[in-house]
Scaffold this motif. Structure first.
Motif: not given
Length: 472
Positions: A224-244
């Protein structure tokens, strides 16, 4: 008996032409240097006991902050001015009595230091200190009552403290604080409801934004990315299973990060973002020790198809610009660079070239400029340097040598300038020094000896022209 190099010789080495060429000469630049090689143990916090165990050392505005147990107050916040000033003392008995508040997460923001502690009434909550007992106070009871919000992942960004904390209504989410109750509030409920997203690895980007990893509905982890004022933006996602998702590292206006998987032959993917959609840079069997220098990322990684061939790599964020710096141990074996520390325009690290054992190396980012700096234990044994820390033009580290064990060392970064400090644990015992940090006119570190266990030490460290001046 150890043969000490005369300190006058060390000073001469500090101003060699090699250093002048690198722009890091301490004497010519009027920089900082150790005043001798004798570190002093500070006040014995718990006399006759080896259980004081000072925790992580953090530099405040005027003093060093750490946690310790004196045997009477439990584990509480302490401060030290080192070898001068008011000395070393209990900052505040946050939880009166022998149980202790167990402070942790000391994080400097401007002239104050935030930390997390349990006063026995509010649970684990956010505290702040101006380095005085009266100025050390609870910031806000985020989770009302004795349960505590358990603040974690404290980081400074834009003059404010950002952290994750939990409350009954939102679960664990992203918070910010200016050190006042009114200025401490929830930044955003990323997943509305009491479940929470558990933000962690909060990292200040070179673009001024705050990046972090969060969980989403138990199935995904997101960058996630935020400037602390506007809503945070999702930049990347991956499965929580089998990695990090890990190793968020700012390089200029870019942010590199690593996505790992236990299901693929290629275990680690290096990604980069400039605030928008991330781009896959390259893939490696192993990848770690990410640092920034001169607008590029440097790291230790192995070549595709051979996880045993770890060497020093660099990247500018493009596939073409991601290259191995040098094959330090030629052939299929790797030198396994570790402990990368940036000092000026060079990177220092430990590596094994297959001939000299694991020793101290230096690189300017080019193959020709990557070389063995010191062979502290001649031959194939190696001194295995650890805890490499760059402090004001000097490199502090620990090294293990025959008959003397693992002890603290310091180097100006030029060949032949590395010198041991006086032994903390005499003879073959090791003091295992860690946590080098400068505060005021001392370099502090933690080191062990048989009589006292681990305790706090300080080495006088001043501007070059002040070493013979005791005025603070």
């Amino acid at each position: 008996m150890r043969c000490w190099r005369p300190f006058s010789v060390l000073l001469a080495l500090l101003s060699t032409p090699v250093l002048a060429q690198a722009g890091e000469s301490l004497l010519e630049a009027g920089g900082w240097k150790p005043c001798g090689r004798a570190a002093s143990p500070l006040v014995e916090i718990s006399p006759g006991s080896d259980e004081s165990e000072p925790g992580r050392l953090v530099r405040g505005e005027h003093v060093l902050f750490f946690a310790s147990d004196d045997g009477m107050h439990g584990r509480e916040p302490w401060v030290s001015t080192g070898t001068g000033g008011r000395g070393t003392s209990l900052l505040k008995d946050v939880r009166p009595g022998p149980e202790g508040s167990e402070p942790m997460g000391f994080t400097r923001v401007g002239d104050r230091v935030f930390f997390v502690a349990d006063d026995g009434e509010h649970g684990r909550e956010l505290w702040v200190s101006d380095d005085s007992s009266g100025g050390t106070r609870l910031v806000k009871d985020i989770w009302p009552g004795a349960d505590g919000s358990y603040p974690r992942a404290l980081v400074e960004s834009g003059g404010l403290l950002y952290f994750s904390a939990g409350d009954p209504e939102h679960g664990r989410e992203l918070w910010r604080s200016d050190g006042t109750p009114a200025g401490t509030w929830l930044v955003e409920d990323l997943d509305p409801g009491p479940e929470g997203t558990g933000p962690y690895l909060l990292t200040r980007g070179g673009d001024g934004a705050l990046y972090f990893i969060s969980h989403y509905q138990g199935f995904f982890m997101r960058l996630m990315r935020t400037n602390g004022k506007s809503p945070a933006v999702e930049l990347f996602r991956r499965s929580s299973e089998g990695g990090d998702l890990e190793s968020l590292t700012a390089v200029g206006n870019k942010l590199f990060f690593v996505s790992t998987s236990v299901h693929d032959d290629t275990m680690a993917e290096l990604w980069v973002t400039s605030g928008g959609a991330p781009v896959l840079v390259s893939m490696f069997p192993t990848l770690h020790d990410l640092v920034a220098m001169g607008g590029r990322l440097y790291f230790s990684a192995s070549s595709e198809g051979n996880s045993a061939d770890e060497e020093l790599w660099r990247s500018d964020g493009s596939r073409k610009g991601t290259q191995r710096v040098k094959d330090i141990w030629p052939g299929a074996e790797g030198s396994f660079p570790g402990g990368l520390a940036v000092l000026g325009r060079r990177i220092f690290f430990s590596a094994d070239d297959g001939t000299n054992g694991r020793e101290l190396w230096v690189s300017d980012g080019t193959a020709s400029g990557t070389r063995l700096l010191e062979d502290l234990v001649p031959g194939g044994g190696g001194s295995s340097p650890e805890a490499l820390t760059a402090i004001d033009g000097n490199l502090f580290f620990s090294a293990e040598t025959p008959d003397h064990g693992r002890e603290p060392w310091v180097s100006s970064g030029s060949p032949g300038s590395s010198a041991p400090l006086d032994e903390v644990a005499p003879g073959m015992d090791s003091s295992d020094p860690v946590g080098f940090v400068r505060s005021g006119w001392d370099v502090f570190f933690l080191a062990w000896d048989e009589a006292h266990g681990q305790r706090l030490w300080a080495l006088p460290f001043r501007p070059a022209h002040e070493c013979d001046n005791d005025v603070r």
